[in-house]
Scaffold this motif. Structure first.
Motif, PDB file in Angstrom:
ATOM      1  N   ALA B 148     101.016  72.410  43.683  1.00 17.38           N
ATOM      2  CA  ALA B 148     101.514  73.669  43.118  1.00 17.38           C
ATOM      3  C   ALA B 148     100.972  73.865  41.703  1.00 17.38           C
ATOM      4  CB  ALA B 148     103.042  73.658  43.106  1.00 17.38           C
ATOM      5  N   PHE B 149     100.948  72.802  40.938  1.00 15.28           N
ATOM      6  CA  PHE B 149     100.458  72.883  39.559  1.00 15.28           C
ATOM      7  C   PHE B 149      98.984  73.283  39.521  1.00 15.28           C
ATOM      8  CE2 PHE B 149     100.120  71.895  35.134  1.00 15.28           C
ATOM      9  CZ  PHE B 149      98.880  71.304  34.967  1.00 15.28           C
ATOM     10  N   VAL B 150      98.169  72.639  40.343  1.00 10.88           N
ATOM     11  CA  VAL B 150      96.733  72.934  40.335  1.00 10.88           C
ATOM     12  C   VAL B 150      96.482  74.379  40.769  1.00 10.88           C
ATOM     13  CG1 VAL B 150      94.537  72.384  41.447  1.00 10.88           C
ATOM     14  CG2 VAL B 150      95.999  70.547  40.646  1.00 10.88           C
ATOM     15  N   LEU B 151      97.176  74.808  41.809  1.00 12.01           N
ATOM     16  CA  LEU B 151      96.959  76.169  42.294  1.00 12.01           C
ATOM     17  C   LEU B 151      97.371  77.199  41.239  1.00 12.01           C
ATOM     18  CD1 LEU B 151      98.209  75.818  45.983  1.00 12.01           C
ATOM     19  CD2 LEU B 151      95.854  76.128  45.223  1.00 12.01           C
ATOM     20  N   PHE B 152      98.470  76.922  40.538  1.00 11.40           N
ATOM     21  CA  PHE B 152      98.955  77.895  39.558  1.00 11.40           C
ATOM     22  C   PHE B 152      98.225  77.782  38.229  1.00 11.40           C
ATOM     23  CE2 PHE B 152     101.788  80.824  37.667  1.00 11.40           C
ATOM     24  CZ  PHE B 152     102.050  80.375  36.393  1.00 11.40           C
ATOM     25  N   GLN B 153      98.250  76.576  37.665  1.00  9.48           N
ATOM     26  CA  GLN B 153      97.771  76.414  36.300  1.00  9.48           C
ATOM     27  C   GLN B 153      96.257  76.402  36.213  1.00  9.48           C
ATOM     28  OE1 GLN B 153     100.675  75.485  34.150  1.00  9.48           O
ATOM     29  NE2 GLN B 153      99.397  76.457  32.626  1.00  9.48           N
ATOM     30  N   VAL B 154      95.580  75.818  37.209  1.00 12.99           N
ATOM     31  CA  VAL B 154      94.127  75.679  37.122  1.00 12.99           C
ATOM     32  C   VAL B 154      93.425  76.819  37.857  1.00 12.99           C
ATOM     33  CG1 VAL B 154      92.163  74.175  37.610  1.00 12.99           C
ATOM     34  CG2 VAL B 154      94.366  73.177  36.981  1.00 12.99           C
ATOM     35  N   GLU B 155      93.860  77.073  39.090  1.00 15.71           N
ATOM     36  CA  GLU B 155      93.236  78.150  39.857  1.00 15.71           C
ATOM     37  C   GLU B 155      93.636  79.517  39.324  1.00 15.71           C
ATOM     38  OE1 GLU B 155      91.928  78.113  43.699  1.00 15.71           O
ATOM     39  OE2 GLU B 155      90.777  76.678  42.527  1.00 15.71           O
ATOM     40  N   GLY B 156      94.749  79.583  38.609  1.00 11.87           N
ATOM     41  CA  GLY B 156      95.173  80.849  38.032  1.00 11.87           C
ATOM     42  C   GLY B 156      95.811  81.801  39.035  1.00 11.87           C
ATOM     43  N   ARG B 157      96.321  81.259  40.140  1.00 22.46           N
ATOM     44  CA  ARG B 157      96.968  82.132  41.122  1.00 22.46           C
ATOM     45  C   ARG B 157      98.384  82.443  40.662  1.00 22.46           C
ATOM     46  NH1 ARG B 157      94.027  81.641  46.063  1.00 22.46           N
ATOM     47  NH2 ARG B 157      92.426  80.038  45.863  1.00 22.46           N
ATOM     48  N   SER B 158      98.898  83.551  41.150  1.00 26.21           N
ATOM     49  CA  SER B 158     100.271  83.931  40.797  1.00 26.21           C
ATOM     50  C   SER B 158     101.249  83.020  41.539  1.00 26.21           C
ATOM     51  CB  SER B 158     100.530  85.383  41.181  1.00 26.21           C
ATOM     52  OG  SER B 158     100.523  85.499  42.599  1.00 26.21           O
ATOM     53  N   MET B 159     102.487  83.033  41.069  1.00 28.08           N
ATOM     54  CA  MET B 159     103.520  82.234  41.739  1.00 28.08           C
ATOM     55  C   MET B 159     103.688  82.699  43.183  1.00 28.08           C
ATOM     56  SD  MET B 159     105.054  79.817  39.957  1.00 28.08           S
ATOM     57  CE  MET B 159     105.317  79.282  38.262  1.00 28.08           C
ATOM     58  N   GLU B 160     103.563  84.021  43.386  1.00 33.59           N
ATOM     59  CA  GLU B 160     103.727  84.545  44.744  1.00 33.59           C
ATOM     60  C   GLU B 160     102.630  84.022  45.668  1.00 33.59           C
ATOM     61  OE1 GLU B 160     105.955  87.017  41.976  1.00 33.59           O
ATOM     62  OE2 GLU B 160     103.877  86.335  41.990  1.00 33.59           O
ATOM     63  N   GLU B 161     101.403  83.994  45.147  1.00 33.68           N
ATOM     64  CA  GLU B 161     100.291  83.489  45.963  1.00 33.68           C
ATOM     65  C   GLU B 161     100.479  82.020  46.281  1.00 33.68           C
ATOM     66  OE1 GLU B 161      96.030  84.987  44.999  1.00 33.68           O
ATOM     67  OE2 GLU B 161      97.186  85.208  43.159  1.00 33.68           O
ATOM     68  N   VAL B 162     100.880  81.255  45.282  1.00 30.18           N
ATOM     69  CA  VAL B 162     101.078  79.818  45.491  1.00 30.18           C
ATOM     70  C   VAL B 162     102.177  79.595  46.523  1.00 30.18           C
ATOM     71  CG1 VAL B 162     101.705  77.633  44.406  1.00 30.18           C
ATOM     72  CG2 VAL B 162     100.280  79.249  43.171  1.00 30.18           C
TER      73      VAL B 162
END
Lengths: 403, 206
Positions: B148-162
Motif C-alpha cells: 500500500a505504501f509503495v503504490l501510494f507514496q512512490v507510484e503516486g496513486r490516489s487512495m481510491e486507486e490503491v
C-alpha cells in the motif's frame, strides 16, 4: 521517529494529487513550527525519489522473454488441459469444502440450541498456565483469574495480565473485558482489526499499539488509542504515546502523571495490594523520542534523565545515551553530538546501539571536519570489519581521502 | 512521474476486436496488449518487491495470470488497472511466500541506465546505497502495508486507486499507508546512514 501531527499526515496524503495554494500556505505555516514534520516531509521525498529513480528502466529483452514464455505456457495444449482439469478439481474441491463448512455450521448451531453443556471441571478445561483459574462457565466465555503475572495471546494482541487480574475475552468483537487488575496490551496492527479493552467504567479502542489499562486509567506506550464511555461516547478521541488518561471526574482529564503500575514490574512484588506507581525506563524513552520528533530537545533531555533514574536495563541505558546525542543534534550542537555518539560506541560496543553510535559519530563529523571523520570511519572499520555499515564506511573513507 | 494514459486513451488504443481477441486467447492480441502494458507492470513489480533477480519471473507470472483471467475480463475497469491489480497480487504473494531467498542488496540500476549522468559515478554510488537502505527497512514491513505504501507514496496513486488495486476499503488502505509510513520513517530516522539524506532536500522545505 515519524511525526505524529495528524494534520500534517492529511496534507501529505494530498501531495500526490497536488496541493492547492491554500494547502501550500497551511503546510508552510505548520512546517515553520514543526521540525518533526519538516523531517518527515524530507524523508518522504527522499524515499519516493530514490525508489522512482531506480525503477525507471528499459528492459525490452526481459519483457520479450517473459511474454514469450507466458504465451507458450498458456497455449501449450497439455498444460491447458491440465489447467482445465486442475480448475475442475479446484471447483470440485471448493464445492466439497463449502458443503463441509455448511454442514459443520449447521451441526454447531444445532449443538448450541441443545441443553447447556455441563459445567466443565478444571481438569477438563485446558489452561495456559497453572497459576490461573477458570471459573465455571461455558468455555467460550470463560473468565480468567490470575494469581501471578502472566502473558496470554488474545486474537492479534499479546497481553500481560497483572497478578489477581480477572478478564474475559470476546473473540467475535476482539474485546477484552477487564473486571479486576490491569493489563498491558501490545496489538499487532497487521491484521487491521480493532482491539478493545473494556473496564467497568470505560472502553479503550485501539488499532496497533502498546498501552496499559487498569480500573481507572490508561497509559499509552506506543501508537494511539481512543477512550470511550460505556455508551460509546468519546471521552478522549486520541491518546498518544507518553500520555495517560485517569478516570476520576465528570470531565476526565489527561495528564502526564504516573500511570498505573505496568503488570510486568509487578513480578518483583508478591503483595496483592496496589503499590505506588513507577514509570519504566522504556516509557520515558518513548516520551523522549516523541519530544525529539517535535524538535524539543529540552523536553527530550528531561525525559532521558527520568529514564536513566528508572533502573534501566543496559539496552535502555544505551538508547538513553543515543537519544542524548540526537538531542544535541536537534540543538545544533554538533561537537557534543559526536562526543556522545563516540561514548555510546565505547560503552556499548557489543550492542547494536554501539555500532550505530560509532558510524553516526563519523557521519556527523564528516559534515564539518573531514580529518576527524576519516579517523572515526577508520576506527569503525577496525572494530566492525563486517559491520552493517562497513561498505558505506569504506566508500565514505575513499571520498574523504580524495578531498 | 509519467502520468498514466487516461481510460479514453487506452480505450482508443485497444480496439474492441483486440480485447475480444485477448478474451479468446489469440496470441497476437495478447502480445499487443501485454507488450504495451509491460513497462508499467514491470515498474510496479520492481517497486513493490524491490529486487532485480526474479523480476522477470514475476512479470512472466503476471502475464500468465492475466492470460488465464482474460476470458472473464468484462471491462468494468480499464485494461491497465485490471492488469496492475494482477501484478500487485502477484507481488504481494511473492512477498508473503518468497520463491527464493531474497537478497536485500539491490541493483535495480543496471549499467548506467538510471537517471543519474554517467559522469557522476559518486552520485550513482550514493543512489545505490540509499536504495539499499530504503529497501532494507521496507523489507521489515508487513507485505500488505508495504505494498500500500509503495503504490501510494512512490507510484503516486490516489487512495481510491490503491484501494481498488488491493481489493480493500478506503479506511483500511489509509491505515495501511499510515502505519507503513510511520514504521518506515521511524526506522530510517534511527539509521545513522540517513543523517545526511536531507541536506539536498533542504530538510523538507517546499
Amino acid at each position: 521517529m515519524a511525526s505524529r501531527c495528524v494534520e500534517f499526515e492529511e496534507l501529505i496524503d494530498r501531495e500526490a494529487r497536488g496541493w492547492s495554494e491554500a494547502d501550500r500556505l497551511r503546510i508552510e505555516r505548520h512546517l515553520g513550527d514543526c521540525e518533526g514534520c519538516r523531517h518527515t516531509l524530507g524523508l518522504s521525498r527522499v524515499v519516493r525519489d530514490t525508489i522512482s529513480a531506480a525503477s525507471e528502466l528499459g528492459r525490452d529483452a526481459s519483457i520479450e522473454r517473459a511474454l514469450t514464455r507466458a504465451l507458450d505456457a498458456s497455449t501449450h495444449a497439455p498444460r491447458k488441459e491440465r489447467f482445465a482439469t486442475s480448475r475442475r478439481l479446484r471447483v470440485t474441491a471448493g464445492s466439497l469444502a463449502l458443503a463441509a463448512a455448511a454442514a459443520l455450521l449447521l451441526w454447531f448451531s444445532q449443538a448450541r440450541q441443545q441443553a447447556p453443556v455441563p459445567q466443565p471441571t478444571l481438569a477438563a478445561v485446558p489452561t495456559s498456565t497453572k497459576s490461573s483459574v477458570l471459573t465455571t462457565e461455558p468455555e467460550q466465555t470463560a473468565w480468567i483469574e490470575t494469581h501471578e503475572v502472566e502473558r496470554r495471546t488474545f486474537a492479534h494482541a499479546s497481553v500481560v495480565l497483572s497478578a489477581n487480574a480477572r478478564v474475559r475475552f470476546d473473540d467475535a468483537n476482539s474485546e477484552l473485558l477487564l473486571e479486576r487488575g490491569s493489563v498491558e496490551v501490545h496489538v499487532d496492527p497487521a491484521p487491521r482489526r480493532a482491539f478493545r479493552v473494556t473496564t467497568r467504567r470505560f472502553r479503550v479502542e485501539v488499532l496497533g499499539t502498546k498501552f496499559t489499562v487498569s480500573d481507572d486509567s490508561v497509559a499509552v506506550v506506543e501508537g494511539r488509542v481512543r477512550v470511550l464511555d460505556l455508551q460509546g461516547r468519546a471521552i478522549r478521541n486520541e491518546l498518544h504515546a507518553g500520555e495517560q488518561f485517569a478516570y476520576g471526574s465528570q470531565e476526565a482529564t489527561v495528564s502526564t502523571e504516573e500511570p498505573a503500575e505496568a503488570p510486568a514490574s509487578a513480578e518483583k512484588k508478591r503483595s496483592s495490594t496496589r503499590t505506588p506507581s513507577r514509570i519504566p525506563a522504556d516509557v520515558w524513552l518513548a516520551r523522549a523520542r516523541e519530544a525529539l520528533s517535535r524538535g524539543n530537545s529540552d523536553a527530550a533531555l528531561a525525559h532521558i534523565v527520568q529514564a536513566e533514574a528508572s533502573s534501566p536495563r543496559r539496552n535502555d541505558r544505551a538508547e538513553a545515551l543515543t537519544l542524548r546525542a540526537e538531542a544535541a543534534l536537534v540543538a545544533h550542537d554538533t561537537s557534543s553530538a559526536i562526543r556522545l555518539y563516540e561514548l555510546v560506541a565505547s560503552k556499548y560496543g557489543n550492542l547494536t546501539a554501539g555500532e550505530n553510535g560509532a558510524f553516526a559519530a563519523a557521519q556527523v563529523a564528516a559534515r564539518s571536519d573531514p580529518a576527524h571523520a576519516r579517523i572515526l570511519f577508520t576506527r569503525y572499520l577496525a572494530r566492525y570489519p563486517q559491520g552493517r555499515f562497513s561498505e558505506e564506511a569504506k566508500k565514505r573513507l575513499i571520498s574523504l581521502k580524495t578531498k | 512521474m509519467t502520468p498514466d494514459p487516461t481510460e479514453a486513451q487506452q480505450a482508443a488504443g485497444y480496439a474492441a476486436e483486440i480485447i475480444e481477441g485477448c478474451r479468446r486467447g489469440e496470441r497476437s492480441a495478447l502480445q499487443h496488449v501485454l507488450r504495451a502494458e509491460a513497462p508499467a507492470l514491470q515498474r510496479v513489480l520492481a517497486r513493490i518487491v524491490g529486487r532485480k533477480d526474479g523480476a522477470e519471473d514475476l512479470l512472466q507470472l503476471t502475464f500468465e495470470h492475466a492470460i488465464r483471467a482474460f476470458p472473464a475480463f468484462r471491462g468494468e475497469a480499464s485494461v491497465r488497472t485490471w492488469l496492475t491489480r494482477i501484478a500487485v497480487r502477484t507481488a504481494m504473494h511473492e512477498l508473503k511466500h518468497p520463491s527464493r531467498k531474497r537478497r536485500v542488496a539491490l541493483d535495480l540500476i543496471e549499467g548506467g541506465q538510471n537517471n543519474t549522468s554517467p559522469s557522476h559515478p559518486q552520485r550513482e554510488t550514493e543512489a545505490r546505497a540509499r536504495l539499499r537502505t530504503v529497501y532494507e527497512h521496507l523489507e521489515r514491513l508487513d507485505p500488505v502495508q508495504r505494498t500500500a505504501f509503495v503504490l501510494f507514496q512512490v507510484e503516486g496513486r490516489s487512495m481510491e486507486e490503491v484501494s481498488a488495486l488491493m481489493d480493500s476499503n478506503l479506511s483500511t488502505t489509509k491505515s495501511r499507508v499510515m502505519w507503513a509510513r510511520r514504521k518506515l520513517f521511524d526506522r530510517l530516522r534511527k539509521d545513522p546512514r540517513t543523517l545526511d539524506w536531507l541536506s539536498e532536500y533542504g530538510n523538507g522545505a517546499l
